[in-house]
Scaffold this active site. Structure first.
Site, mmCIF file in Angstrom:
data_model
loop_
_atom_site.group_PDB
_atom_site.id
_atom_site.type_symbol
_atom_site.label_atom_id
_atom_site.label_comp_id
_atom_site.label_asym_id
_atom_site.label_seq_id
_atom_site.Cartn_x
_atom_site.Cartn_y
_atom_site.Cartn_z
ATOM 1 N N TYR A 153 -10.896 -1.052 10.461
ATOM 2 C CA TYR A 153 -12.138 -0.564 9.860
ATOM 3 C C TYR A 153 -12.538 -1.363 8.626
ATOM 4 O O TYR A 153 -13.581 -1.107 8.037
ATOM 5 C CB TYR A 153 -12.026 0.923 9.485
ATOM 6 C CG TYR A 153 -10.789 1.308 8.711
ATOM 7 C CD1 TYR A 153 -10.704 1.111 7.347
ATOM 8 C CD2 TYR A 153 -9.710 1.875 9.364
ATOM 9 C CE1 TYR A 153 -9.572 1.455 6.639
ATOM 10 C CE2 TYR A 153 -8.564 2.236 8.670
ATOM 11 C CZ TYR A 153 -8.497 2.031 7.308
ATOM 12 O OH TYR A 153 -7.358 2.371 6.617
ATOM 13 N N LYS A 154 -11.753 -2.335 8.233
ATOM 14 C CA LYS A 154 -12.090 -3.165 7.080
ATOM 15 C C LYS A 154 -12.862 -4.398 7.563
ATOM 16 O O LYS A 154 -14.023 -4.303 7.935
ATOM 17 C CB LYS A 154 -10.824 -3.543 6.317
ATOM 18 C CG LYS A 154 -10.036 -2.340 5.770
ATOM 19 C CD LYS A 154 -8.803 -2.781 5.014
ATOM 20 C CE LYS A 154 -7.887 -1.620 4.656
ATOM 21 N NZ LYS A 154 -8.495 -0.637 3.749
ATOM 22 N N ARG A 197 -12.703 -3.856 -7.643
ATOM 23 C CA ARG A 197 -12.468 -4.720 -6.479
ATOM 24 C C ARG A 197 -13.782 -5.173 -5.857
ATOM 25 O O ARG A 197 -14.718 -4.382 -5.711
ATOM 26 C CB ARG A 197 -11.668 -3.992 -5.398
ATOM 27 C CG ARG A 197 -10.286 -3.560 -5.772
ATOM 28 C CD ARG A 197 -9.469 -3.198 -4.528
ATOM 29 N NE ARG A 197 -10.188 -2.320 -3.581
ATOM 30 C CZ ARG A 197 -9.710 -1.969 -2.392
ATOM 31 N NH1 ARG A 197 -8.534 -2.440 -1.989
ATOM 32 N NH2 ARG A 197 -10.388 -1.155 -1.602
ATOM 33 N N PHE A 222 0.845 -1.184 0.000
ATOM 34 C CA PHE A 222 0.000 0.000 0.000
ATOM 35 C C PHE A 222 0.886 1.240 0.000
ATOM 36 O O PHE A 222 1.858 1.309 0.759
ATOM 37 C CB PHE A 222 -0.921 0.002 1.214
ATOM 38 C CG PHE A 222 -2.004 1.030 1.128
ATOM 39 C CD1 PHE A 222 -3.014 0.909 0.184
ATOM 40 C CD2 PHE A 222 -2.017 2.127 1.970
ATOM 41 C CE1 PHE A 222 -4.016 1.863 0.089
ATOM 42 C CE2 PHE A 222 -3.019 3.085 1.886
ATOM 43 C CZ PHE A 222 -4.017 2.959 0.945
ATOM 44 N N ASP A 281 2.222 -6.024 7.469
ATOM 45 C CA ASP A 281 1.022 -5.193 7.495
ATOM 46 C C ASP A 281 -0.163 -6.115 7.230
ATOM 47 O O ASP A 281 -0.242 -6.744 6.171
ATOM 48 C CB ASP A 281 1.128 -4.094 6.430
ATOM 49 C CG ASP A 281 -0.064 -3.139 6.450
ATOM 50 O OD1 ASP A 281 -1.149 -3.538 6.915
ATOM 51 O OD2 ASP A 281 0.081 -2.004 5.964
#
Length: 400
Positions: free
Chosen positions: A212-213, A359, A116, A187
């Site tokens: 939060y995912k 996605r 990321f 990560d």
């Protein structure tokens, strides 16, 4: 008596608008139904009634560790090895700085082109700040293990690629790093709550992740940081905030780090956000991660088969082997942004990543086969009838 795993999906545990098919839990998880009442009680009964006393009476001060242990159970971390707070980027900075301290004679931070961007940005910023000749070396994802040379100080790798869903072999990559004498930093932003993770078994030194995912902690939910227990006493925190002090309320003029993972705390914890996360994590109490993973693979395999049979304009951009994917599937399409906006307008929610990636996340907590088939019905309609070819769908928003 042994707990019986919860049957999946458990749609009644989440607030989802009627008729919506939500395939974006890999970006922002939906609202668990327990959270609003929990937050309301917390605001009224704790903040409202106890005010500043709540730091002790309701143990707000212990919340980062308490919630950290909840997350730890989902990623194979021992009790007391994870603390919560700040953003993921801050936790990357902390972990990366600490990792470099463990290899002071080496100057290379190894990462891959699937990482990321924020992780890479934080590495670049740390390198500039240190001004000590460090280098960020970025290789292709498939080249990571072979790039573990004897000048690598730390390998900083995101386990699941945010664009393609490609998943690294945590055990194999960590072994390669250690064989080269490097420190391993993972990560887990797209791993925690999506795939089985065993940090203790991997023997990695550091891990970070967001909540939060797949963990459904809400927008801006705090991040976590893991430090292998045998190392924590020797870590010199780069961000020596007052709540990482051994005795914050002694108000000593010099920093003296806490003896445990609390030394990785920085400032005042975000109590409201941590409270929302604490309630959201109760959903996981009866979830077996391997069962969840099996269901995720089944849903994603069905989606790929249906899309390839009915939407030939799309090209699979994720690994075909499900063992090499996280819990998302990506397809490439020249007009992917507009097509995704057309889908969203019809209540099939995925997202887009430049330059051409559509996605779709598969979260068995609230998705089943009928959702997958209905989503492909809408996708086929959007493509077959060129519903994406609408000027309104081609105007990019700030968030894609």
């Amino acid at each position: 008596m042994k707990d019986v795993p919860m049957q999946l999906p458990m749609k009644d545990r989440f607030h989802l608008p009627e008729g919506m098919i939500y395939l974006d839990g890999n970006s922002l998880g939906p609202l668990p139904r327990d959270v609003p009442d929990h937050l309301s009680r917390m605001v009224t009964d704790e903040w409202g009634a106890h005010l500043i006393k709540a730091w002790n009476v309701d143990d707000w001060m212990g919340q980062p560790m308490r919630v950290g242990n909840q997350v730890g159970r989902l990623v194979g971390a021992p009790e007391g090895s994870i603390t919560m707070g700040d953003t993921l980027s801050i936790k990357v900075y902390q972990a990366l700085s600490a990792a470099l301290q463990l290899r002071p004679d080496r100057r290379v931070i190894l990462s891959d082109s699937g990482n990321f961007p924020s992780d890479l940005y934080m590495a670049q910023g740390l390198i500039a700040h240190l001004n000590a000749g460090h280098e960020l070396r970025v290789v292709a994802p498939e080249e990571v293990a072979g790039a573990m040379t004897d000048d690598v100080a730390v390998a900083m790798i995101t386990q699941v690629d945010y664009r393609s869903g490609r998943m690294h072999d945590m055990e194999g990559i960590t072994k390669a790093a250690h064989a080269a004498g490097a420190v391993m930093l993972w990560d887990l932003a797209h791993s925690a709550g999506a795939v089985p993770v065993d940090l203790a078994a991997s023997a990695c030194e550091f891990a970070v992740g967001c909540t939060y995912k797949y963990l459904n902690g809400g927008p801006g939910a705090p991040a976590f940081i893991y430090v292998r227990p045998d190392l924590i006493g020797g870590i010199d925190p780069a961000l020596s905030g007052w709540l990482g002090h051994d005795a914050p309320f002694a108000f000593e003029p010099s920093y003296r780090p806490a003896p445990d993972i609390e030394r990785m705390r920085v400032g005042t914890p975000p109590v409201l956000q941590l409270s929302a996360l604490e309630a959201a994590l109760r959903v996981w109490d009866s979830v077996d991660m391997q069962h969840l993973r099996d269901r995720s693979i089944a849903l994603s395999e069905l989606f790929i088969a249906e899309v390839e049979a009915r939407c030939p304009a799309l090209t699979l951009a994720s690994p075909r082997d499900p063992a090499l994917r996280g819990s998302q599937v990506s397809f490439a399409f020249e007009y992917g942004y507009a097509a995704m906006q057309a889908l969203i307008a019809r209540d099939v929610i995925g997202d887009f990543r430049a330059p051409d990636i559509m996605r779709f996340g598969f979260t068995p907590l609230y998705l089943d086969e009928s959702d997958v088939r209905r989503a492909v019905d809408v996708l086929a309609d959007v493509l077959d009838n060129r519903l994406w070819d609408n000027p309104d769908y081609k105007q990019a928003g700030r968030v894609t």
